[in-house]
Each structure stands twice: as structure tokens, then as C-alpha cells.
Design a protein around this motif. Structure first.
Motif, PDB file in Angstrom:
ATOM      1  N   UNK A  25      73.450 -49.053  -9.030  1.00  0.00           N
ATOM      2  CA  UNK A  25      73.352 -48.071  -7.960  1.00  0.00           C
ATOM      3  C   UNK A  25      74.270 -48.492  -6.834  1.00  0.00           C
ATOM      4  N   UNK A  26      74.586 -47.540  -5.977  1.00  0.00           N
ATOM      5  CA  UNK A  26      75.495 -47.803  -4.865  1.00  0.00           C
ATOM      6  C   UNK A  26      74.983 -47.116  -3.613  1.00  0.00           C
ATOM      7  N   UNK A  27      75.239 -47.751  -2.481  1.00  0.00           N
ATOM      8  CA  UNK A  27      74.965 -47.190  -1.161  1.00  0.00           C
ATOM      9  C   UNK A  27      76.312 -47.140  -0.451  1.00  0.00           C
ATOM     10  N   UNK A  28      76.638 -45.985   0.112  1.00  0.00           N
ATOM     11  CA  UNK A  28      77.939 -45.790   0.742  1.00  0.00           C
ATOM     12  C   UNK A  28      77.735 -45.001   2.034  1.00  0.00           C
ATOM     13  N   UNK A  29      78.486 -45.357   3.084  1.00  0.00           N
ATOM     14  CA  UNK A  29      78.344 -44.657   4.355  1.00  0.00           C
ATOM     15  C   UNK A  29      79.700 -44.326   4.960  1.00  0.00           C
ATOM     16  N   UNK A  30      79.731 -43.217   5.673  1.00  0.00           N
ATOM     17  CA  UNK A  30      80.918 -42.870   6.460  1.00  0.00           C
ATOM     18  C   UNK A  30      80.650 -43.063   7.952  1.00  0.00           C
TER      19      UNK A  30
ATOM     20  N   UNK B 146      66.613 -44.458 -11.381  1.00  0.00           N
ATOM     21  CA  UNK B 146      66.596 -43.587 -10.199  1.00  0.00           C
ATOM     22  C   UNK B 146      65.591 -44.069  -9.155  1.00  0.00           C
ATOM     23  N   UNK B 147      64.361 -44.309  -9.587  1.00  0.00           N
ATOM     24  CA  UNK B 147      63.325 -44.751  -8.645  1.00  0.00           C
ATOM     25  C   UNK B 147      63.640 -46.131  -8.084  1.00  0.00           C
ATOM     26  N   UNK B 148      64.167 -47.016  -8.929  1.00  0.00           N
ATOM     27  CA  UNK B 148      64.517 -48.360  -8.466  1.00  0.00           C
ATOM     28  C   UNK B 148      65.626 -48.308  -7.413  1.00  0.00           C
ATOM     29  N   UNK B 149      66.590 -47.403  -7.608  1.00  0.00           N
ATOM     30  CA  UNK B 149      67.690 -47.260  -6.653  1.00  0.00           C
ATOM     31  C   UNK B 149      67.170 -46.795  -5.291  1.00  0.00           C
ATOM     32  N   UNK B 150      66.303 -45.804  -5.301  1.00  0.00           N
ATOM     33  CA  UNK B 150      65.744 -45.300  -4.043  1.00  0.00           C
ATOM     34  C   UNK B 150      64.858 -46.371  -3.396  1.00  0.00           C
ATOM     35  N   UNK B 151      64.092 -47.080  -4.200  1.00  0.00           N
ATOM     36  CA  UNK B 151      63.247 -48.165  -3.670  1.00  0.00           C
ATOM     37  C   UNK B 151      64.115 -49.231  -3.002  1.00  0.00           C
ATOM     38  N   UNK B 152      65.222 -49.607  -3.666  1.00  0.00           N
ATOM     39  CA  UNK B 152      66.149 -50.587  -3.090  1.00  0.00           C
ATOM     40  C   UNK B 152      66.660 -50.101  -1.738  1.00  0.00           C
TER      41      UNK B 152
END
Length: 183
Positions: free
Chosen positions: A131-136, A150-156
């Protein structure tokens, strides 16, 4: 002598902090932006087209809204990705927003690089997920490579980014986590 030692120590600490990002944050150096907080309210946008289950995505978005509500003092509105973009959004999954696409490309690239490094065969591609988290600086996207996580990514994301009454990230921030499904 003590002054020189202090200046040298400060210089070294500054250099270490500059290089400690290790490729996980943007090199643009445009400073921190606010996704929510200080009077700015973000909306949650989730994908309904490229997800395993639109109902599951809606449920995750609602849980995210509730958690943000408990720490930030307001419950973000939840929209499907078919709505018009807003300046401050938390994008959940592969939405139609450009930031989601950037996050997904960063994740796919990291997985490809890992697969190539480990010299997996074609089956290895399917075994690597992440999974990835990205911001502008104004919005943030969380994407994943496989619906199983999916759930693990949101939990992270919730455990590592939704920590208080505001969320501030640099323009260009990217954090990816990849691993094998066999682990």
C-alpha cells in the motif's frame, strides 16, 4: 572551542535529518501543507469502480470518518469518486483523482523494483502486495495493490497518520510498504 563543537553538532544533526527521509518523502521541499486542521476540513472520497466491494469501501470510509471525528472534532463528509474534486480530500482506494494515480504508480513501481531485485518469475508479481500513502500537501491518498489487504492499508493509515486534531504532510510525500502474501 565549545562554540565550534556546538555548531558542528548542530550542522551534523541538520544534515542527518535532511538525509534521513530515505526516499519516503518528497524532494520538492515545498513545506508542510494541511489536509485537515486549523479550520480546514477534509472530505473522504472513496472509489466504487476499482474496488473488490463498493460496500466494503463505503464501510471503511465511514470508519475513517468516525475515527477522524473522535480525534479532530468533526466528521468528514464521505463522497464517491464521481463527485467534483475538493481542495482537501482523503482519497481511499484508486479514485479518479490524479493524486490516487500518483500513489498507485509509486506503489506499482516499488513492487516491480522489488520483484526485479528478488528475481521472481511471473508468479512472483502476484505474491508481492503493498500500500502507499501520497500527499500533495492539501490532500492525501491511500491505495493498495490487492483487495486482500484493503482493510490493513486503511488501518495502517489510521494508526500512523490520524493521530490528532490535524493532518499535515509535505507536498510530494510518498510512503510505500510492500511485502509478500506468503509471509
Amino acid at each position: 572551542m565549545k562554540k565550534k563543537l556546538l555548531l558542528l553538532t548542530v550542522a551534523l544533526v541538520t544534515l542527518v535529518s535532511l538525509f534521513s527521509c530515505n526516499g519516503n518523502s518528497g524532494a520538492g521541499g515545498k513545506g508542510l501543507g494541511t489536509v485537515y486542521g486549523d479550520g480546514i476540513k477534509a472530505h473522504i472520497v472513496y472509489d466504487t469502480d476499482k474496488t473488490h466491494s463498493p460496500d466494503a469501501s463505503a464501510k471503511l470510509a465511514q470508519e475513517m470518518s468516525n475515527i477522524i471525528g473522535s480525534v479532530a472534532g468533526y466528521h468528514p463528509y464521505i463522497y464517491k469518486s464521481s463527485t467534483a474534486p475538493d481542495p482537501n480530500e482523503i482519497l481511499v482506494g484508486e479514485t479518479n483523482r490524479e493524486l490516487s494515480k500518483i500513489a498507485k504508480e509509486a506503489l506499482d513501481k516499488k513492487i516491480r523494483n522489488k520483484v526485479n531485485t528478488l528475481e521472481f518469475d511471473l508468479e512472483g508479481w502476484d505474491e508481492m502486495v503493498g500500500y502507499a500513502v501520497c500527499s500533495d500537501g492539501k490532500s492525501v491518498a491511500i491505495v493498495w495493490s490487492d483487495w486482500h489487504i484493503e482493510e490493513e492499508a486503511v488501518k495502517y493509515f489510521l494508526e500512523n497518520f490520524i493521530l490528532g486534531d490535524s493532518l499535515r504532510l509535505e507536498d510530494g510525500y510518498v510512503k510505500t510498504e510492500i511485502f509478500s502474501l506468503q509471509q
